[in-house]
Design a protein around this motif. Sequence first.
Motif, short mmCIF file in Angstrom:
data_model
loop_
_atom_site.label_atom_id
_atom_site.label_comp_id
_atom_site.label_asym_id
_atom_site.label_seq_id
_atom_site.Cartn_x
_atom_site.Cartn_y
_atom_site.Cartn_z
N TYR B 405 8.51 -14.90 8.76
CA TYR B 405 6.98 -14.85 8.90
C TYR B 405 6.52 -14.95 7.56
CZ TYR B 405 2.24 -13.02 10.24
OH TYR B 405 1.05 -13.04 10.57
N ASN B 406 5.43 -15.75 7.28
CA ASN B 406 5.13 -16.23 5.83
C ASN B 406 4.09 -15.11 5.49
OD1 ASN B 406 4.60 -17.71 3.85
ND2 ASN B 406 3.30 -19.24 4.74
N ALA B 407 4.40 -13.88 5.08
CA ALA B 407 3.31 -12.90 4.88
C ALA B 407 3.17 -12.89 3.23
CB ALA B 407 3.91 -11.61 4.93
N GLU B 408 2.18 -12.35 2.84
CA GLU B 408 1.76 -12.00 1.32
C GLU B 408 2.81 -11.25 0.84
OE1 GLU B 408 -0.81 -13.21 -0.60
OE2 GLU B 408 -1.19 -14.59 1.19
N GLY B 409 2.99 -11.06 -0.43
CA GLY B 409 4.03 -10.33 -1.10
C GLY B 409 5.67 -10.60 -0.93
N ASP B 410 6.28 -9.43 -0.81
CA ASP B 410 7.66 -9.40 -0.58
C ASP B 410 8.20 -9.83 0.77
OD1 ASP B 410 10.50 -9.04 -0.53
OD2 ASP B 410 10.40 -7.07 -1.41
N LYS B 411 8.31 -11.12 1.03
CA LYS B 411 8.59 -11.57 2.25
C LYS B 411 9.84 -11.07 2.83
CE LYS B 411 6.29 -15.95 1.78
NZ LYS B 411 6.42 -17.50 1.60
N ASN B 412 10.98 -10.73 1.99
CA ASN B 412 12.10 -10.13 2.58
C ASN B 412 11.70 -8.90 3.22
OD1 ASN B 412 13.42 -12.32 1.71
ND2 ASN B 412 14.73 -11.27 0.00
N SER B 413 11.21 -7.95 2.58
CA SER B 413 10.76 -6.80 2.97
C SER B 413 9.95 -6.70 4.41
CB SER B 413 10.16 -5.75 2.07
OG SER B 413 10.64 -5.50 0.82
N PHE B 414 9.03 -7.81 4.34
CA PHE B 414 8.01 -7.75 5.44
C PHE B 414 8.94 -8.23 6.44
CE2 PHE B 414 5.28 -10.00 8.34
CZ PHE B 414 4.26 -9.00 8.38
N ASN B 415 9.72 -9.05 6.49
CA ASN B 415 10.51 -9.69 7.51
C ASN B 415 11.69 -8.65 8.23
OD1 ASN B 415 9.73 -12.74 8.55
ND2 ASN B 415 9.73 -12.61 6.46
N GLU B 416 12.40 -7.99 7.36
CA GLU B 416 12.99 -6.79 7.78
C GLU B 416 12.42 -5.87 8.48
OE1 GLU B 416 15.68 -5.10 4.78
OE2 GLU B 416 16.94 -6.86 4.83
N LEU B 417 11.09 -5.54 7.96
CA LEU B 417 10.16 -4.73 8.68
C LEU B 417 9.73 -5.41 10.23
CD1 LEU B 417 8.55 -1.88 8.41
CD2 LEU B 417 6.56 -3.30 7.49
N LYS B 461 4.79 -13.84 20.54
CA LYS B 461 4.90 -12.17 20.49
C LYS B 461 5.20 -11.95 18.92
CE LYS B 461 5.81 -10.99 25.19
NZ LYS B 461 6.91 -10.89 26.00
N ILE B 462 6.05 -12.71 18.38
CA ILE B 462 6.67 -12.57 17.02
C ILE B 462 5.25 -12.72 16.07
CG2 ILE B 462 7.99 -13.56 15.04
CD1 ILE B 462 9.96 -14.15 17.35
N VAL B 463 4.43 -13.63 16.28
CA VAL B 463 3.19 -13.91 15.36
C VAL B 463 2.35 -13.01 15.61
CG1 VAL B 463 1.43 -15.33 15.08
CG2 VAL B 463 3.53 -16.47 15.50
N SER B 464 2.31 -12.32 16.85
CA SER B 464 1.09 -11.21 17.05
C SER B 464 1.48 -9.96 16.26
CB SER B 464 0.77 -10.85 18.69
OG SER B 464 1.89 -10.53 19.19
N THR B 465 2.93 -9.60 16.60
CA THR B 465 3.43 -8.55 15.88
C THR B 465 3.42 -8.75 14.52
OG1 THR B 465 5.06 -8.42 17.67
CG2 THR B 465 5.45 -7.20 15.87
N GLY B 466 3.62 -9.68 13.95
CA GLY B 466 3.74 -10.00 12.42
C GLY B 466 2.15 -9.99 11.96
N ARG B 467 1.22 -10.29 12.76
CA ARG B 467 0.03 -10.08 12.08
C ARG B 467 -0.66 -8.84 12.17
NH1 ARG B 467 -2.72 -14.50 16.45
NH2 ARG B 467 -2.38 -16.36 15.13
N SER B 468 -0.22 -8.03 13.10
CA SER B 468 -0.70 -6.67 13.08
C SER B 468 0.12 -5.97 11.84
CB SER B 468 -0.21 -5.98 14.37
OG SER B 468 0.96 -5.85 14.66
N LEU B 469 1.39 -6.16 11.59
CA LEU B 469 2.06 -5.50 10.42
C LEU B 469 1.29 -5.91 9.03
CD1 LEU B 469 5.80 -5.86 11.15
CD2 LEU B 469 4.26 -3.65 11.44
N ASP B 470 1.07 -7.37 9.22
CA ASP B 470 0.42 -7.96 8.10
C ASP B 470 -1.00 -7.22 7.67
OD1 ASP B 470 0.68 -9.69 5.97
OD2 ASP B 470 -0.30 -11.49 6.85
#
Lengths: 475, 475
Positions: B405-417, B461-470
């Motif tokens: 998931y191409n999130a802002e900030g620390d991508k590693n932590s975000f994707n583990e989360l 579902k992965i995208v929508s979950t990522g969005r809500s976390l983001d």
Amino acid sequence: MSHQSDRDIEILKNLFTAVESFLTSDRGMPYSDRKEPEELSELLELDLERGIEDPETLKHWVETYFRYAVKTHHFGFNNRMWAGANISSIVGEIAAAVSQTDAGSYEAAPVSVLMEKYMIRQMLDLAGFSRGEGQMTTGSSNANMIAMMSARNLLSDHMKSSGLFGHQKLYAFVSSDAHYSLDKAVNILGIGLDQLVKIPVDDHGRMDPVMLQKEMDRVVSSGGKPFFVTATMGTTVRGAYDPLPELVKLREQYHFWLHADGAWGGAAIFSYRLKEKYLAGLEQADSFTMDFHKMPGTSLICNVLLFNNRPGIMDFVCNVGDKSYLHRKEREGEEYNPGAYSLQCGRRVDSLKWFLDWKFYKKEGFAGRIEKYHRLAELGEQIVRETEELEMVVPRESFNLCFRYNAEGDKNSFNELLRKELHKRGITLIAQAFIAGDVSLRLLMTHKDMEEEHLRGLFRKIVSTGRSLDRLSQL
Amino acid sequence: MSHQSDRDIEILKNLFTAVESFLTSDRGMPYSDRKEPEELSELLELDLERGIEDPETLKHWVETYFRYAVKTHHFGFNNRMWAGANISSIVGEIAAAVSQTDAGSYEAAPVSVLMEKYMIRQMLDLAGFSRGEGQMTTGSSNANMIAMMSARNLLSDHMKSSGLFGHQKLYAFVSSDAHYSLDKAVNILGIGLDQLVKIPVDDHGRMDPVMLQKEMDRVVSSGGKPFFVTATMGTTVRGAYDPLPELVKLREQYHFWLHADGAWGGAAIFSYRLKEKYLAGLEQADSFTMDFHKMPGTSLICNVLLFNNRPGIMDFVCNVGDKSYLHRKEREGEEYNPGAYSLQCGRRVDSLKWFLDWKFYKKEGFAGRIEKYHRLAELGEQIVRETEELEMVVPRESFNLCFRYNAEGDKNSFNELLRKELHKRGITLIAQAFIAGDVSLRLLMTHKDMEEEHLRGLFRKIVSTGRSLDRLSQL
């Protein structure tokens, strides 16, 4: 439900019918419809093809498999260290097959991982090991190898990284009657067959500790390092137990790793009386292995390897870490990932059947079973001694009966012939063993339903078959 | 029938009900009722005892097992190189469990021995190996180790007897992305981790042959002996295939053993097109292993190791003979006793499920399945590239999708989360992989019923979950 699920359930229902018929027809049918490989190959028509995903295919092959398979749950099967399998164990295998998972990590196999840890704790308690560890392996050959590997890797901090090149020669010691998996172990581990010293056995088939000490002195004076001794707890042929307490004493002087290979006779551990008799000193061994798939009757394969008093040994010996996806060292709860400290990556769920057997029969049930086998072995020896046509090849040591038909002339040829004839007539598929070049019939009591009457009946049939062959040979 | 047989059939009937419910309820239930180890331990009450041989015991534990087990046949399980198991394979496991025998000798296991030989011949043909041999092993870690052991023992007539002491240092070579079982192999075999040379990979994740040659020259000039190269056919994380033809060329110069580890990507062998694309040159490898329990969906464990053009190699490498009871060299028909030339003594009947799968789906069925997985991987890559929130961590090489998931900030932590959150919400248990320190979600298509719609749904579902976390992280 989808069409495919319906079909799969139908397939399983058909299978269940075949299973029921296989399991309940044992008294009526012979234990084997014996064929030579070429003949059976032709009968099987292995090339036979049907349509893709045709349920009849499975029905056909399962019925064919059951028809020509040797019925190991039949009283006529006396060939191995096991016969049939516990019903609880079969249930466990089926549930494991259906749920299809890998017991390497908690993430994918939470229940089986906890069951495995629970069972290992039970076994560590029984063995009297303190600060112990354990793992389920792919069999006792594998367990013996891992025990030897542990002793080897513990010799230096650098063994894992440097290997054996340029290292002082290492020597392992076993009795001359030990299982050939120890030969395989020195071959696998790069130690070499010449460095496996086979110590002669005494009249009882036990490793001779005086000879062991002599051989160790010889090794040391030639610049070698004795590093590993396997004490066999129940040898394959004679059922002898090597003298653990004397080996423990020798260890003080030579500092080797003392491994107790109880693949067969380790089952005595369940009975207080038999444990005292055969496994005295076990709590001082460095490692211990036993097969639940032998006397205890668990479905093949079910082995446990236990380590004594060296916390972290499995991690030190086996773990080489993985940095890409699984078993990362830094991950929390690694003690719940057996894959990290075993030699396998994918691991079958063997713990479920083990756990179910333990809960279904309990320790008392296994104790009763092992004690019954012991009584039957005593009775068998008595029958042989009281039967003119039979003789013991060597006296009984524990659970094994090594006897033969006392024919005129070449006894070896006669007993090989007798064994084949017993198989041909569908009376019994009994094991053949060799003791100092002599052919022996080896009878092990491992069928949980075997009682005195069956044993007496079996001997009657062996004698009558022997008589008919003996008469023929005298014509 | 005896009372006990009646009871056992009743037990199996109860089990069948539980199995049916487990297998048919997959759409409705979550793939996992996830608990932490301590919590699950308490829930399980592993100490719970009932009466001896009480059928309710089995019912209780099987239901408990099914309840908390991870449902690997569920579309949500995207954690491993397999998902669920073929129905034919489950049938084979059940029949093998019920008939309980040891596939080491023809005497005890005539049908399974012939089925194993038949399947090995099929695979040798597919691999294009001539005068080949093969064996089923306890898994691909074991197969890789046996291949390396074969290369080692072939170096001299005395390796089996003398071991590695005083021997010229041996070096094995793998790509830096190779499976950690090769690390385990050098540890087991006494070669040592320092003698396993890890060759850097190119942009595609493939072993760099120029670097390999350089490292070989370095080893040779330091007095070492390059003896073994593993070409990974489908690396664990990226799915890269090492360049076999170039390695074959290097072999002419350095005379090493070339092993093709196709545990994962070897399944391409079923499809003419994918075999050409990924396994070109395979017929010139010295050995090849693949897992039927990965892409082909056979129940765990089902591995085959094949040897090319060295008749008698298994006997030479593995057989250390046994003089007491089994596998005597002088016995006729030894080629029908797989126990003689494998490293195990007791061997599970893995061949039955293998054979049933082969007959049920046929080569065409497996070809179709593997090609579908390949198409789904292509589609997956396309979806990732077309979805703003997602990105490939590295381009797709074959069957593996490494994206995040191409999130802002620390991508590693975000994707583990994100991965944990997907698991917590019961959406998917997806694998985590590490590429050059970067956290990647690794998606493998290994569910035989997975279709485009499921894959698209999963990504949504992965995208929508990522969005809500983001969104949360931006609050």
